[in-house]
Design a protein around this motif. Sequence first.
Motif, short mmCIF file in Angstrom:
data_model
loop_
_atom_site.label_atom_id
_atom_site.label_comp_id
_atom_site.label_asym_id
_atom_site.label_seq_id
_atom_site.Cartn_x
_atom_site.Cartn_y
_atom_site.Cartn_z
N TRP A 143 -6.07 4.09 -15.04
CA TRP A 143 -4.77 3.64 -14.53
C TRP A 143 -3.62 4.26 -15.32
N PHE A 144 -3.83 4.48 -16.61
CA PHE A 144 -2.79 5.15 -17.41
C PHE A 144 -2.60 6.59 -16.92
N PHE B 205 -1.34 -11.06 -15.63
CA PHE B 205 -1.75 -9.73 -16.08
C PHE B 205 -3.27 -9.68 -16.25
N ALA B 206 -3.82 -10.67 -16.95
CA ALA B 206 -5.26 -10.72 -17.19
C ALA B 206 -6.02 -10.92 -15.89
N LEU B 207 -5.49 -11.78 -15.02
CA LEU B 207 -6.14 -12.03 -13.74
C LEU B 207 -6.19 -10.76 -12.89
N GLY B 208 -5.08 -10.00 -12.89
CA GLY B 208 -5.05 -8.76 -12.13
C GLY B 208 -6.09 -7.77 -12.61
N TYR B 209 -6.21 -7.63 -13.92
CA TYR B 209 -7.23 -6.74 -14.48
C TYR B 209 -8.63 -7.19 -14.08
N CYS B 210 -8.88 -8.50 -14.23
CA CYS B 210 -10.22 -9.03 -13.96
C CYS B 210 -10.60 -8.87 -12.49
N VAL B 211 -9.67 -9.19 -11.59
CA VAL B 211 -9.96 -9.08 -10.16
C VAL B 211 -10.24 -7.63 -9.78
N PHE C 4 0.80 -1.22 0.00
CA PHE C 4 0.00 0.00 0.00
C PHE C 4 0.83 1.28 0.00
N THR C 5 2.12 1.16 -0.12
CA THR C 5 2.97 2.35 -0.26
C THR C 5 3.81 2.21 -1.54
N ALA C 6 4.93 1.51 -1.45
CA ALA C 6 5.79 1.35 -2.63
C ALA C 6 5.08 0.59 -3.74
N GLY C 7 4.25 -0.40 -3.37
CA GLY C 7 3.58 -1.20 -4.38
C GLY C 7 2.68 -0.37 -5.27
N ILE C 8 1.90 0.52 -4.67
CA ILE C 8 1.02 1.39 -5.44
C ILE C 8 1.82 2.33 -6.33
N PHE C 9 2.88 2.91 -5.77
CA PHE C 9 3.70 3.86 -6.52
C PHE C 9 4.40 3.18 -7.70
N VAL C 10 5.06 2.07 -7.44
CA VAL C 10 5.85 1.40 -8.48
C VAL C 10 4.95 0.85 -9.58
N SER C 11 3.81 0.26 -9.19
CA SER C 11 2.91 -0.28 -10.21
C SER C 11 2.36 0.81 -11.11
N ALA C 12 2.05 1.97 -10.51
CA ALA C 12 1.57 3.10 -11.32
C ALA C 12 2.68 3.62 -12.23
N LEU C 13 3.90 3.62 -11.72
CA LEU C 13 5.02 4.17 -12.47
C LEU C 13 5.32 3.34 -13.73
N PHE C 14 5.28 2.02 -13.60
CA PHE C 14 5.74 1.16 -14.70
C PHE C 14 4.61 0.49 -15.47
N HIS C 15 3.38 0.76 -15.11
CA HIS C 15 2.25 0.13 -15.80
C HIS C 15 2.28 0.33 -17.32
N PRO C 16 2.53 1.53 -17.85
CA PRO C 16 2.55 1.69 -19.31
C PRO C 16 3.62 0.85 -20.00
N PHE C 17 4.77 0.66 -19.34
CA PHE C 17 5.85 -0.12 -19.94
C PHE C 17 5.47 -1.60 -19.99
N PHE C 18 4.81 -2.09 -18.94
CA PHE C 18 4.36 -3.48 -18.96
C PHE C 18 3.30 -3.69 -20.05
N ILE C 19 2.44 -2.68 -20.23
CA ILE C 19 1.44 -2.76 -21.30
C ILE C 19 2.14 -2.84 -22.66
N ILE D 248 0.82 8.81 -15.29
CA ILE D 248 1.30 10.18 -15.52
C ILE D 248 1.51 10.88 -14.18
N ALA D 249 0.56 10.71 -13.26
CA ALA D 249 0.69 11.31 -11.94
C ALA D 249 1.89 10.73 -11.18
N ALA D 250 2.17 9.44 -11.39
CA ALA D 250 3.30 8.80 -10.70
C ALA D 250 4.63 9.40 -11.16
N TRP D 251 4.76 9.68 -12.46
CA TRP D 251 6.00 10.29 -12.94
C TRP D 251 6.12 11.73 -12.46
#
Length: 321
Positions: free
Chosen positions: A288-289, A254-260, A210-225, A293-296
């Motif tokens: 989420w995209f 990836f698909a499971l995370g989106y669905c959940v 709930f701290t680094a996890g939220i930040f890092v996932s937001a930061l790198f989500h476009p690259f994983f996409i 932007i907010a994460a960067w």
Amino acid sequence: LGKFALPPHIEVIVVPQGSPQTKPRALNYALQFCHGSLLTIYDAEDVPEPNQLRDVAREFLRADNTLACLQAQLTAFNPNENWLTRQFTAEYATLFGLILPALAARRLPLTLGGTSNHFRTHILRKIGGWDSYNVTEDADLGLRLARLGFRTGVVQSLTYEEANTRLGNWLGQRARWLKGFMQTWLVHMRNPVKTGRELGPTGFWTLQAFTAGIFVSALFHPFFIAVTLWYLALGPLSPSFLLTVLNCLSLELFALGYCVTMLAGCVALRKRGLGGWWFTIATMPIYWFLMSIAAWMALWQLVFAPFKWNKTEHGLSKLQK
């Protein structure tokens, strides 16, 4: 302040000039003037349900002395104003209606929501109040309470607040929150062994999520996409069997995370009486995209303006509560 006709039981406290210019510094200054056994934080635009304070006082009377804080559930009074407010409402419904109650029921650490927090005043003083330099002082305080052996609960009472209607305003607010999550993580991870010992294994990983996890996932989500789309369009860079298996597992996760996440949004919205928001659920990835932007923006500020408080403009909604 003279233009407001405030009732006689309200006292206006002017915080002396100084730095940092943050909400937690103002709260720490005002704390010395509080004389009740319970203390509540409301943002100026909040509209709590009428019996919330009574419900909270009743909960504290029934609880043991380890209960230090009760978090009310936040929701928007303008949920259906535009696409952004609907996404904000879905996000809040999931966090305050599903995730935080589940954490509280298991006595795991909570990152507080910044408003509609109800505290035992003497415990708040005992732990030193808020961190004046943290721009998400609520998240830090919730984790600090847990580390010191206190617990936080959740009450069902709702507090209505204004969901952001404008993208620029939302980006500034979200960048501040994400920056604060990283500040909180850096502070609590200065001695990870001690933190782990105080929170226990499950609490320790809750902090990470709930701290680094939220930040890092937001930061790198476009690259994983981008990598995922590359793989789907062109196939793996290497034809090896092991890499193909790993790529397939990654796609499944990836698909499971989106669905959940989308399913959680559906359930949470139904609990709020807002079923049928299928377009909102389907377009969550766009939201989420925007969070990326907010994460960067948050990362840049963390390096160059760590204590800058991005003020959120309120009163923009055409649907005032």
